[in-house]
Scaffold this motif. Structure first.
Motif, PDB file in Angstrom:
ATOM      1  N   TRP A 276       0.832  -1.205   0.000  1.00 35.64           N
ATOM      2  CA  TRP A 276       0.000   0.000   0.000  1.00 35.64           C
ATOM      3  C   TRP A 276       0.868   1.258   0.000  1.00 35.64           C
ATOM      4  O   TRP A 276       0.529   2.254  -0.636  1.00 35.64           O
TER       5      TRP A 276
ATOM      6  N   SER B  76       1.740   2.150  -3.509  1.00 33.30           N
ATOM      7  CA  SER B  76       0.670   2.180  -4.504  1.00 33.30           C
ATOM      8  C   SER B  76       0.279   3.609  -4.888  1.00 33.30           C
ATOM      9  O   SER B  76       0.449   4.553  -4.106  1.00 33.30           O
TER      10      SER B  76
ATOM     11  N   VAL C 188      -2.701   4.690  -5.063  1.00 28.95           N
ATOM     12  CA  VAL C 188      -3.816   5.088  -4.195  1.00 28.95           C
ATOM     13  C   VAL C 188      -3.292   5.756  -2.934  1.00 28.95           C
ATOM     14  O   VAL C 188      -3.891   6.704  -2.418  1.00 28.95           O
ATOM     15  N   LYS C 189      -2.165   5.278  -2.424  1.00 30.75           N
ATOM     16  CA  LYS C 189      -1.538   5.910  -1.259  1.00 30.75           C
ATOM     17  C   LYS C 189      -1.180   7.358  -1.564  1.00 30.75           C
ATOM     18  O   LYS C 189      -1.470   8.269  -0.775  1.00 30.75           O
TER      19      LYS C 189
ATOM     20  N   ARG D 201      -2.453   9.253  -3.898  1.00 29.51           N
ATOM     21  CA  ARG D 201      -3.690  10.007  -4.103  1.00 29.51           C
ATOM     22  C   ARG D 201      -4.299  10.414  -2.757  1.00 29.51           C
ATOM     23  O   ARG D 201      -4.811  11.525  -2.614  1.00 29.51           O
ATOM     24  N   SER D 202      -4.220   9.528  -1.776  1.00 28.08           N
ATOM     25  CA  SER D 202      -4.733   9.847  -0.444  1.00 28.08           C
ATOM     26  C   SER D 202      -3.898  10.946   0.214  1.00 28.08           C
ATOM     27  O   SER D 202      -4.435  11.860   0.839  1.00 28.08           O
TER      28      SER D 202
ATOM     29  N   GLY E   9      -7.242   6.608   4.131  1.00 27.96           N
ATOM     30  CA  GLY E   9      -6.659   6.021   2.935  1.00 27.96           C
ATOM     31  C   GLY E   9      -5.147   5.997   2.979  1.00 27.96           C
ATOM     32  O   GLY E   9      -4.506   5.052   2.501  1.00 27.96           O
TER      33      GLY E   9
ATOM     34  N   PRO F 239       0.050  10.580  -8.727  1.00 30.07           N
ATOM     35  CA  PRO F 239      -0.092   9.202  -8.244  1.00 30.07           C
ATOM     36  C   PRO F 239       0.628   8.217  -9.164  1.00 30.07           C
ATOM     37  O   PRO F 239       0.405   8.208 -10.373  1.00 30.07           O
TER      38      PRO F 239
END
Length: 240
Positions: A129, A132, A134-135, A137-138, A172, A210
């Motif tokens: 994670w 990633s 997404v990490k 983006r969070s 997130g 990201p």
């Protein structure tokens, strides 16, 4: 300057850390704030899950709210600052309270069904994670500063909505990291402290596109290295 930021954040976090330390020393009644439960998952009530998680949440998550609280303070009318900050914190902490319950359920499943490999799996998930998109983006979302209304219920609504949005991005960014101290009994508080400092350092990073890659507190570590080097040079100059 009248503000609740430092007294509430520092005092609340310090009190939660003290309670956790007392719990580990056995000076707190059983079940009040223990973060390690041997009871089967189906016998643990939602209230017990909340009592297990709340001290951890206050200890680790309150410091992460400093920057958005500072933004709220600067963008709110003087007479409304307390209301805006309370609305933000109540939404932010409520969201993390729900997330903490879910994390504890996940930890109970890992301990119950993957007793020998659960910790290794949690470390692998956290590393995956951490790399990633997404990490990232969070983390980018944690830097977003919304427009806030100045008056009436609209101002309260916007502060509450900001707490929800920031809490969502914060979860997130941090949920996999939070698994690690929850998975261990020995060194639990040390793991919490390391994870909190790591998350604080991440928030100093500037937003980035990201993508897959390591997302860590590089800026904080570079700043610490420079401060350490500057301190050493000052001591050498003084002949200490």
């Amino acid at each position: 300057m009248r503000t609740m930021r430092l007294p509430l954040v520092v005092g609340g976090s310090a009190a939660a850390w003290a309670l956790l330390c007392l719990d580990r020393a056995g000076w707190v009644p059983a079940g009040l704030c223990s973060t390690y439960s041997q009871a089967p998952l189906w016998r643990v009530s939602p209230l017990e899950l909340a009592s297990h998680w709340l001290p951890m949440e206050l200890a680790m998550m309150l410091p992460l709210a400093l920057l958005p609280l500072a933004f709220l303070h600067d963008r709110s009318l003087a007479r409304r600052r307390w209301r805006a900050e309370w609305a933000f914190l109540s939404a932010y902490l409520l969201l993390w309270l729900v997330a903490g319950g879910c994390l504890q359920v996940l930890v109970a499943v890992l301990r119950g069904y993957l007793a020998t490999t659960g910790t290794a799996l949690a470390v692998a998930v956290a590393l995956l994670w951490q790399c990633s998109p997404v990490k990232q983006r969070s983390l980018n979302g944690c830097h977003r500063q919304p427009r806030l209304s100045a008056f009436g219920l609209a101002a309260d609504r916007d502060a509450w909505g900001y707490g929800i949005a920031y809490g969502r991005y914060c979860i997130g960014a941090c949920w996999a990291l939070m698994l690690l101290p929850l998975m261990v009994e020995q060194g639990h508080l040390f793991g919490m402290a390391v994870c909190m400092l790591f998350a604080l350092g991440e928030r100093l990073e500037t937003p980035a596109a990201p993508a897959w890659g390591w997302h860590g507190p590089g800026k904080a570590l570079r700043l610490l290295w420079r401060l350490t080097g500057a301190s050493a040079r000052v001591r050498m100059a003084r002949g200490i």
